[in-house]
Write a protein that holds these residues in place. Structure first.
Motif, PDB file in Angstrom:
ATOM      1  N   LEU A  95       0.847  -1.239   0.035  1.00  8.88           N
ATOM      2  CA  LEU A  95      -0.248  -0.053   0.136  1.00  8.88           C
ATOM      3  C   LEU A  95       0.839   1.177  -0.185  1.00  8.88           C
ATOM      4  CD1 LEU A  95      -2.794   1.508   0.137  1.00  8.88           C
ATOM      5  CD2 LEU A  95      -2.592   1.399   2.700  1.00  8.88           C
ATOM      6  N   VAL A  96       1.766   1.307   0.772  1.00  9.27           N
ATOM      7  CA  VAL A  96       2.563   2.373   0.694  1.00  9.27           C
ATOM      8  C   VAL A  96       3.436   2.617  -0.364  1.00  9.27           C
ATOM      9  CG1 VAL A  96       5.030   3.461   2.174  1.00  9.27           C
ATOM     10  CG2 VAL A  96       3.013   2.270   3.703  1.00  9.27           C
ATOM     11  N   LEU A  97       4.059   1.472  -1.107  1.00 13.59           N
ATOM     12  CA  LEU A  97       4.881   1.614  -2.257  1.00 13.59           C
ATOM     13  C   LEU A  97       3.905   2.147  -3.478  1.00 13.59           C
ATOM     14  CD1 LEU A  97       6.891  -1.693  -2.371  1.00 13.59           C
ATOM     15  CD2 LEU A  97       7.418   0.575  -1.394  1.00 13.59           C
ATOM     16  N   CYS A  98       2.556   1.900  -3.440  1.00 13.20           N
ATOM     17  CA  CYS A  98       1.704   2.078  -4.392  1.00 13.20           C
ATOM     18  C   CYS A  98       1.294   3.545  -4.415  1.00 13.20           C
ATOM     19  CB  CYS A  98       0.300   1.440  -4.519  1.00 13.20           C
ATOM     20  SG  CYS A  98       0.572  -0.421  -4.997  1.00 13.20           S
ATOM     21  N   ALA A  99       1.039   3.814  -2.923  1.00 12.12           N
ATOM     22  CA  ALA A  99       0.977   5.508  -2.903  1.00 12.12           C
ATOM     23  C   ALA A  99       1.964   6.384  -3.275  1.00 12.12           C
ATOM     24  CB  ALA A  99       0.539   5.634  -1.650  1.00 12.12           C
ATOM     25  N   ALA A 100       3.152   6.074  -3.303  1.00 11.97           N
ATOM     26  CA  ALA A 100       4.263   6.798  -3.481  1.00 11.97           C
ATOM     27  C   ALA A 100       4.846   6.650  -4.985  1.00 11.97           C
ATOM     28  CB  ALA A 100       5.505   6.293  -2.743  1.00 11.97           C
ATOM     29  N   SER A 101       4.574   5.528  -5.562  1.00  9.70           N
ATOM     30  CA  SER A 101       5.097   5.276  -7.094  1.00  9.70           C
ATOM     31  C   SER A 101       4.133   4.731  -7.719  1.00  9.70           C
ATOM     32  CB  SER A 101       6.492   4.450  -6.889  1.00  9.70           C
ATOM     33  OG  SER A 101       6.715   3.542  -8.022  1.00  9.70           O
ATOM     34  N   GLU A 102       3.902   5.478  -9.038  1.00  5.34           N
ATOM     35  CA  GLU A 102       3.051   4.755 -10.226  1.00  5.34           C
ATOM     36  C   GLU A 102       3.767   3.405 -10.561  1.00  5.34           C
ATOM     37  OE1 GLU A 102       2.682   7.629 -13.125  1.00  5.34           O
ATOM     38  OE2 GLU A 102       2.034   9.175 -11.905  1.00  5.34           O
ATOM     39  N   TYR A 103       4.815   3.249 -10.561  1.00  5.99           N
ATOM     40  CA  TYR A 103       5.607   2.004 -11.074  1.00  5.99           C
ATOM     41  C   TYR A 103       5.098   0.865 -10.254  1.00  5.99           C
ATOM     42  CZ  TYR A 103       9.264  -1.517 -11.593  1.00  5.99           C
ATOM     43  OH  TYR A 103      10.208  -2.384 -11.757  1.00  5.99           O
ATOM     44  N   PHE A 104       5.227   1.074  -9.101  1.00  8.65           N
ATOM     45  CA  PHE A 104       4.582  -0.076  -8.047  1.00  8.65           C
ATOM     46  C   PHE A 104       3.134   0.009  -7.898  1.00  8.65           C
ATOM     47  CE2 PHE A 104       8.768   0.655  -5.702  1.00  8.65           C
ATOM     48  CZ  PHE A 104       9.524  -0.819  -5.836  1.00  8.65           C
ATOM     49  N   SER A 105       2.492   0.949  -8.282  1.00  8.91           N
ATOM     50  CA  SER A 105       0.957   1.104  -8.385  1.00  8.91           C
ATOM     51  C   SER A 105       0.576   0.172  -9.746  1.00  8.91           C
ATOM     52  CB  SER A 105       0.373   2.532  -8.584  1.00  8.91           C
ATOM     53  OG  SER A 105      -1.101   2.215  -8.691  1.00  8.91           O
ATOM     54  N   ALA A 106       1.447   0.457 -10.725  1.00  8.07           N
ATOM     55  CA  ALA A 106       0.825  -0.631 -11.942  1.00  8.07           C
ATOM     56  C   ALA A 106       1.187  -1.837 -11.622  1.00  8.07           C
ATOM     57  CB  ALA A 106       1.670   0.039 -13.141  1.00  8.07           C
ATOM     58  N   MET A 107       2.347  -2.378 -10.801  1.00  3.97           N
ATOM     59  CA  MET A 107       2.914  -3.686 -10.450  1.00  3.97           C
ATOM     60  C   MET A 107       1.872  -4.252  -9.926  1.00  3.97           C
ATOM     61  SD  MET A 107       6.300  -4.762  -8.696  1.00  3.97           S
ATOM     62  CE  MET A 107       7.489  -4.259 -10.047  1.00  3.97           C
ATOM     63  N   PHE A 108       1.489  -3.689  -8.649  1.00  5.50           N
ATOM     64  CA  PHE A 108       0.450  -4.469  -7.712  1.00  5.50           C
ATOM     65  C   PHE A 108      -0.938  -4.469  -7.706  1.00  5.50           C
ATOM     66  CE2 PHE A 108       4.221  -3.344  -4.695  1.00  5.50           C
ATOM     67  CZ  PHE A 108       5.016  -4.581  -5.233  1.00  5.50           C
ATOM     68  N   GLY A 166      -2.370  -4.058 -11.063  1.00  9.60           N
ATOM     69  CA  GLY A 166      -2.985  -4.901 -12.385  1.00  9.60           C
ATOM     70  C   GLY A 166      -2.963  -5.958 -12.226  1.00  9.60           C
ATOM     71  N   SER A 167      -2.766  -6.798 -13.478  1.00  4.67           N
ATOM     72  CA  SER A 167      -3.016  -8.132 -13.618  1.00  4.67           C
ATOM     73  C   SER A 167      -1.391  -8.870 -14.009  1.00  4.67           C
ATOM     74  CB  SER A 167      -3.634  -8.499 -14.775  1.00  4.67           C
ATOM     75  OG  SER A 167      -3.457  -7.766 -16.086  1.00  4.67           O
ATOM     76  N   LEU A 168      -0.469  -7.987 -13.274  1.00  3.80           N
ATOM     77  CA  LEU A 168       0.931  -8.636 -13.681  1.00  3.80           C
ATOM     78  C   LEU A 168       1.191  -9.604 -12.755  1.00  3.80           C
ATOM     79  CD1 LEU A 168       2.904  -5.089 -13.861  1.00  3.80           C
ATOM     80  CD2 LEU A 168       2.164  -6.611 -15.769  1.00  3.80           C
ATOM     81  N   ARG A 169       1.950 -10.672 -13.051  1.00  4.78           N
ATOM     82  CA  ARG A 169       2.577 -11.712 -12.364  1.00  4.78           C
ATOM     83  C   ARG A 169       2.934 -11.224 -10.880  1.00  4.78           C
ATOM     84  NH1 ARG A 169       7.531 -13.361 -12.034  1.00  4.78           N
ATOM     85  NH2 ARG A 169       7.920 -12.444 -13.938  1.00  4.78           N
ATOM     86  N   GLU A 170       3.726 -10.021 -10.815  1.00  3.70           N
ATOM     87  CA  GLU A 170       4.236  -9.557  -9.691  1.00  3.70           C
ATOM     88  C   GLU A 170       3.175  -9.378  -8.558  1.00  3.70           C
ATOM     89  OE1 GLU A 170       7.216  -8.775 -12.742  1.00  3.70           O
ATOM     90  OE2 GLU A 170       5.179  -8.730 -12.465  1.00  3.70           O
ATOM     91  N   SER A 171       1.841  -9.028  -9.026  1.00  8.66           N
ATOM     92  CA  SER A 171       0.788  -8.801  -8.001  1.00  8.66           C
ATOM     93  C   SER A 171       0.293  -9.939  -7.289  1.00  8.66           C
ATOM     94  CB  SER A 171      -0.308  -8.190  -8.818  1.00  8.66           C
ATOM     95  OG  SER A 171      -1.037  -9.274  -9.572  1.00  8.66           O
ATOM     96  N   GLU A 172       0.840 -11.110  -7.401  1.00  9.92           N
ATOM     97  CA  GLU A 172       0.530 -12.262  -6.738  1.00  9.92           C
ATOM     98  C   GLU A 172       1.631 -12.788  -5.935  1.00  9.92           C
ATOM     99  OE1 GLU A 172      -2.624 -13.206  -6.554  1.00  9.92           O
ATOM    100  OE2 GLU A 172      -3.252 -11.856  -7.998  1.00  9.92           O
ATOM    101  N   GLU A 173       2.857 -12.023  -6.450  1.00  6.79           N
ATOM    102  CA  GLU A 173       4.037 -12.743  -5.773  1.00  6.79           C
ATOM    103  C   GLU A 173       4.387 -11.920  -4.488  1.00  6.79           C
ATOM    104  OE1 GLU A 173       7.028 -12.262  -8.682  1.00  6.79           O
ATOM    105  OE2 GLU A 173       6.351 -14.303  -9.721  1.00  6.79           O
ATOM    106  N   GLU A 219       7.564 -12.333  -3.141  1.00  6.50           N
ATOM    107  CA  GLU A 219       9.224 -11.758  -3.511  1.00  6.50           C
ATOM    108  C   GLU A 219       9.103 -11.563  -4.903  1.00  6.50           C
ATOM    109  OE1 GLU A 219      11.863 -14.861  -2.399  1.00  6.50           O
ATOM    110  OE2 GLU A 219      11.691 -14.597   0.037  1.00  6.50           O
ATOM    111  N   ILE A 220       9.767 -10.227  -5.084  1.00  9.22           N
ATOM    112  CA  ILE A 220      10.032  -9.784  -6.609  1.00  9.22           C
ATOM    113  C   ILE A 220      11.367  -9.203  -6.618  1.00  9.22           C
ATOM    114  CG2 ILE A 220       9.282  -8.003  -8.032  1.00  9.22           C
ATOM    115  CD1 ILE A 220       6.473  -7.840  -6.434  1.00  9.22           C
TER     116      ILE A 220
END
Length: 615
Positions: A91-104, A106-113, A115-116
């Motif tokens: 939640l904190v990473l998404c609030a600060a960074s559009e990069y992490f917001s898109a990662m977590f 969306g439907s990217l594989r990393e959203s379920e992992e 460890e990244i």
């Protein structure tokens, strides 16, 4: 009030026993809806917006504590560079960074992992960036700024990118500006790239003495030489810089000589330099020879320059020198300031002051000396000539003319200075005087055919032209030219309009007449023009080109670089500050920075970059 009707704090026993009573007694009603908390006499609804100061900071502080104790963390970021593991809260990473917001989100594989692994990311910088997401602070140092900027660009932390860009911009130096520009372009940092390029252009003469310059690739060298912003006093410096770069790795770079030499403005170099320097260093490369021939034709055939004009004949801004505008009529009945224009920054500044009030004078430049000739001081017409030393800013008196003149035209032809026509305070003049700078004396030459005051005077193809003006009865459309070899004036084709107070200048073998007025002597507020005419001496004919953007007379006009300048003037009600430049190739006018003071009847002239007083 009786004790049985009082309220008291709940006892520990009642709370611990789960009693329904607030007081431990049975005296209060169990239906709380019967209690009234507000005055029954209030007719309005009461409400309050409560805001806890520091709530957001406190919440982030708590989150940072959970991060430090690795509590409630729901993701671990692994630095691909060294394997460092950095726990965090999504939640904190998404609030600060559009990069992490898109990662977590969306439907990217990393959203379920849990460890990244993040590619080629440095562990220490990753830790610093994650901490920034919680605190809004990060340390920028010389040893981490490049990798921090690259990581911030990846993670779309715009504020960190801007902070790193500002940090690097403060470190710009002739020894590193090229490298910073390349790095900024690679990271798509537009603002840093612009600052690095501007710094490189401004300090070009220092940059070329550093190793980074010699290590530029062919493409990078081509981009650099293509810039018209390079701060050089002469195109000779550009040629020498190119040769220095080629000779650093001559075997691999000589095949690119012709391409890069085409980016040097050879036509703007002196013919002697072309023969003595350029031709001797190009090793008879046929493509380079073509470029030298083109440059020689520019000098040998000035009447064909319009057809030959192009990127190589357009001077770099710094090699054009500067413009100075002198005096003129303003709202205070006479401007005494001398303004200077710098084309590199498109701005005017006050560079000098006149020695006193003087109107309707003429100016000329001899070396680093500005000559101010004739005019009137508000009371009388003058015959004096003053000299301003552009190096020291000091004024001296020179030999006076034989005739008092205001509204005269002034030009240098073949060394001597000519003062043409004007008004002596009593009558309109057709007389012409010539000043010899060697003997420092004035002598009359052949008079004009017509009396002319406020005419335009210019030199073209070794002859002196007098254009339009006023003869006392009316404004004139006639034109005449003086041949110093025969000491005779001859009439030329007339303009299509009568023009008093006309501005004239010469470019590419043509004479241009700007604006002016055709007002009868008893109605000076009558018509002013925006139209512009061009005279071709080869056909003795005038043609119309694109008009000025506004109607005006008493315009200050000159050639500056490859453009014609029209500055100030009078539109019938205002003394104008506007300045325009005309491109003879495109037949278009564009606007430049306005004068600091609106002025009409001012004089304008270009000066070299060698003038230390205004550098």
């Amino acid at each position: 009030m009786s004790q049985s009707g009082s309220l008291s704090s709940p006892s520990k026993d009642s709370i611990s026993m789960g009693t329904n009573s607030l007081t431990g007694t049975e005296n209060l009603p169990r239906d709380f809806s019967r209690l009234s908390l507000f005055s029954s006499t209030s007719s309005t609804s009461q409400e309050e917006q409560f805001r806890c100061e520091g709530h957001a900071e406190h919440s982030l502080s708590c989150m940072k504590h959970y991060l430090q104790t690795e509590k409630l963390c729901d993701v671990v970021l692994i630095a691909g560079n060294n394997g460092k593991r950095v726990p965090a809260h999504r939640l904190v990473l998404c609030a600060a960074s559009e990069y992490f917001s898109a990662m977590f989100t969306g439907s990217l594989r990393e959203s379920e992992e849990f460890e990244i692994t993040l590619g080629d990311v440095n562990g220490e910088v990753l830790q610093a960036v994650v901490n920034y997401c919680y605190t809004g602070t990060i340390e920028i140092r010389e040893d981490n700024v490049e990798i921090l900027l690259a990581t911030a660009c990846l993670m779309q932390l715009r504020n960190v990118v801007e902070a790193c860009s500002r940090f690097l911009a403060q470190q710009l130096h002739p020894s590193n500006c090229l490298g910073i520009a390349v790095f900024a372009e690679h990271q798509a940092c537009t603002s840093l790239l612009q600052e690095a390029n501007a710094y490189t252009s401004q300090h070009f003469m220092e940059v070329i003495r550093n190793q980074e310059f010699l290590q530029l690739s062919v493409e990078q060298m081509a981009i650099l030489l293509s810039s018209d912003e390079l701060n050089v006093s002469s195109e000779e410096h550009i040629f020498h810089a190119l040769m220095s770069w080629i000779q650093h790795e001559s075997q691999s770079r000589k095949p690119h000589m012709a391409r890069l030499l085409s980016l040097v403005k050879l036509p703007l170099l002196e013919p002697s330099f072309l023969v003595d320097q350029v031709e001797n260093l190009i090793n008879h490369d046929p493509e380079c020879q073509k470029l030298i021939m083109e440059a020689m034709k520019w000098h040998l055939l000035p009447e064909r320059r319009t057809q030959m004009s192009g990127a190589r004949t357009r001077p770099r801004k710094a090699t054009m020198g500067k413009l100075i505008v002198v005096g003129g009529m303003d709202k205070n009945k006479g401007a005494t300031t001398i303004e200077c224009y710098d084309p590199r920054i498109d701005s005017w500044t006050v560079a000098y002051h006149m020695s006193g009030r003087r109107l309707q004078f003429g100016i000329a430049l001899m070396g680093e000396k500005l000559l101010v000739v004739g005019g009137r001081d508000g009371l009388k017409t003058l015959n004096t000539m003053e000299c301003l030393d552009l190096e020291t800013g000091t004024w001296t008196l020179l030999s006076p003319m034989n005739t008092h003149r205001h509204g005269l035209g002034v030009a240098i032809l073949g060394g001597p200075l000519y003062a043409v026509g004007g008004h002596d305070g009593w009558s309109y003049l057709n007389t012409v005087e010539r000043y010899d700078p060697i003997t420092r004396s004035w002598n009359y030459v052949a008079p004009m055919t017509s009396q002319r005051c406020s005419a335009g005077v210019a030199v073209l193809n070794g002859k002196l032209y007098a254009v339009g003006g006023r003869d006392g009865a009316s404004c004139l459309k006639s034109v005449e030219c003086y041949d110093p070899h025969t000491n005779k004036w001859t009439m030329c084709a007339w303009m299509s309009r009568r023009r008093g107070g006309v501005g004239v200048a010469v470019a590419n073998g043509y004479l241009y007449a700007f604006g002016g007025q055709d007002a009868p002597a008893n109605n000076p507020a009558a018509s002013r023009f925006d139209c512009v005419e061009r005279y071709d001496p080869s056909t003795d004919s005038w043609s119309t080109v694109t008009s000025l953007t506004s109607k005006r007379d008493t315009i200050a006009a000159c050639l500056f670089g490859d453009r014609l300048i029209a500055a100030g003037g009078y539109d019938g009600s205002r003394y104008l500050q506007s300045v325009e430049q005309y491109d003879p190739i495109t037949n278009e006018w564009t606007t430049l920075a306005s004068l600091l003071t609106g002025r009409a009847g001012a004089c304008i002239i270009p000066i070299s970059n060698n003038t230390n007083q205004i550098n």
